[in-house]
Scaffold this active site. Structure first.
Site, short mmCIF file in Angstrom:
data_model
loop_
_atom_site.label_atom_id
_atom_site.label_comp_id
_atom_site.label_asym_id
_atom_site.label_seq_id
_atom_site.Cartn_x
_atom_site.Cartn_y
_atom_site.Cartn_z
N PRO A 126 36.52 64.88 59.12
CA PRO A 126 35.36 64.15 60.16
C PRO A 126 34.52 63.27 60.62
O PRO A 126 34.19 63.50 59.45
CB PRO A 126 35.16 65.64 61.46
CG PRO A 126 36.73 66.05 61.13
CD PRO A 126 35.89 66.39 59.39
N GLU A 127 34.79 62.13 60.96
CA GLU A 127 33.78 60.80 60.24
C GLU A 127 32.84 60.81 61.82
O GLU A 127 33.21 61.93 63.18
CB GLU A 127 34.45 60.20 59.89
CG GLU A 127 34.77 60.18 58.26
CD GLU A 127 35.61 58.69 57.95
OE1 GLU A 127 35.47 57.32 58.65
OE2 GLU A 127 37.22 59.01 57.69
N LYS B 187 27.56 62.49 60.63
CA LYS B 187 28.24 63.61 60.72
C LYS B 187 27.87 64.88 60.48
O LYS B 187 29.00 66.08 60.85
CB LYS B 187 29.53 63.79 59.15
CG LYS B 187 30.33 62.37 59.38
CD LYS B 187 30.27 62.15 57.94
CE LYS B 187 30.96 61.30 57.42
NZ LYS B 187 32.27 61.24 55.32
N ARG C 195 37.82 57.40 44.62
CA ARG C 195 38.45 57.51 46.70
C ARG C 195 39.48 56.58 47.37
O ARG C 195 40.35 55.18 45.99
CB ARG C 195 37.38 57.19 47.16
CG ARG C 195 36.45 58.31 46.95
CD ARG C 195 36.69 59.75 47.74
NE ARG C 195 36.51 59.38 49.18
CZ ARG C 195 36.00 59.79 49.86
NH1 ARG C 195 34.44 60.02 49.41
NH2 ARG C 195 36.40 59.33 51.68
#
Length: 340
Positions: free
Chosen positions: A2-3, A61, A321
């Site tokens: 989750p961001e 976050k 990434r």
């Protein structure tokens, strides 16, 4: 993981349901999410029992629930953590939140997530992967089975702990949801986020503009600007027409400013519809999914046509990434040898 939009959606739900509630007792079904707690599960349970929750705050976050003894219950959701409230009656959302939803609707955003979550609100009393349950002192209007806050976590990469609050490095409020200048001790390294009015945008641009690192890596640096992860980095870069491999020093102040603005705009739109959910792992505090996935322009769309020019999007590895981009709209950085 989750961001910012997803964690903020959770924070807002926690604030509505839990502010002013008192923890009656703590039930630890699995101690692993409390692995960073000094004194272990026993200290965690003793420290929370009888404490009143005074709000819900977010920085980047990281979430925390300030307590009436001056400490806070800090929580990081990791890859699959969920904080779910049950049996409570929530306060109505503040006018600012209602106005944000109205503005997003006027801009044509899909607001499906704002409908009453009829399919997901009836949460199981004993969900799979339930790790910790905070039983709340009963109030009129609570469900017959009682009110509680559950930590549900399949992969257990996040966790909870009781933490002291320390002064913020810049003397400003700790984060969204609080005017107090304090953050959990483990959060002092976390920078302000792009939706924080106290973020020094000029300082961020200057630091990024002096860096030879790839600009996507800079966006993901929580010590530079917090709350951005892989999803919204790709979305912001696509919106600004910048390839993630370009060095910060090669973009220029105007380009960096636009990138920060575009990324903030994307996260604001995502927040209005509850964030981005790809599966059942991310839901808000009431168990509702976010609906921004259907509006994504880059992340997760490799091989599909660019929403601007129709060129097939590509994915490459960048600093470990994935990075999804349009090869026509977002020109990669030239190799150093080619610039000589």
């Amino acid at each position: 993981m989750p961001e910012l939009p997803e964690v903020e959606a959770v924070r807002r739900g926690l604030a509505r349901h839990l502010t002013g509630r008192t923890v009656e007792r703590v039930e630890v079904l699995d101690p692993r999410p409390l692995r960073r707690q000094e004194g272990g599960p026993q200290a965690f349970s003793r420290g929370l029992s009888g404490r009143r929750i005074t709000g819900a705050v977010r920085r980047g976050k990281l979430l925390w629930l300030p307590l009436d003894d001056g400490r806070a219950l800090a929580a990081h959701l990791g890859m699959s953590g969920q904080l779910l409230v049950r049996g409570t009656v929530a306060s109505p959302p503040p006018e600012a939140e209602r106005r944000a939803v109205t503005d997003a609707s006027a801009d044509g955003a899909d607001l499906t997530a704002q409908r009453p979550p009829s399919l997901v609100r009836d949460l199981s009393v004993h969900p799979r992967h339930l790790r910790v349950r905070l039983h709340l002192v009963a109030r009129p209007g609570d469900a017959p089975g009682g009110a509680a806050l559950d930590l549900v976590d399949q992969r257990m990469l996040g966790g909870m702990r009781l933490s002291a609050l320390v002064p913020t490095p810049d003397g400003g409020p700790g984060g969204e949801g609080s005017a107090e200048p304090g953050v959990p001790a483990e959060a002092t390294h976390i920078a302000r986020d792009l939706l924080d009015p106290l973020l020094d945008r000029q300082a961020v641009q200057e630091r990024a503009g002096r860096s030879a690192r790839a600009v996507k890596t800079l966006l993901l640096d929580q010590g530079l600007v917090s709350g951005v992860g892989n999803i919204y980095a790709d979305e912001g870069l696509w919106a600004a027409r910048v390839h993630g491999s370009r060095p910060g020093s090669g973009i220029g102040p105007a380009g960096l400013g636009e990138l920060l603005d575009r990324t903030a705009q994307v996260m604001t739109r995502a927040l209005a519809v509850g964030g981005t959910s790809f599966d059942a792992l991310y839901v808000d505090a009431e168990g509702a999914a976010g609906y921004f996935a259907r509006e994504l322009a880059a992340y997760g769309r490799a091989g599909r046509p660019c929403r601007r020019c129709g060129t097939a999007l590509r994915t490459e590895r960048l600093a470990g990434r994935s990075h999804t981009f349009c090869p026509r709209c977002q020109v990669p950085a030239r190799p150093t040898s080619a610039r000589r």
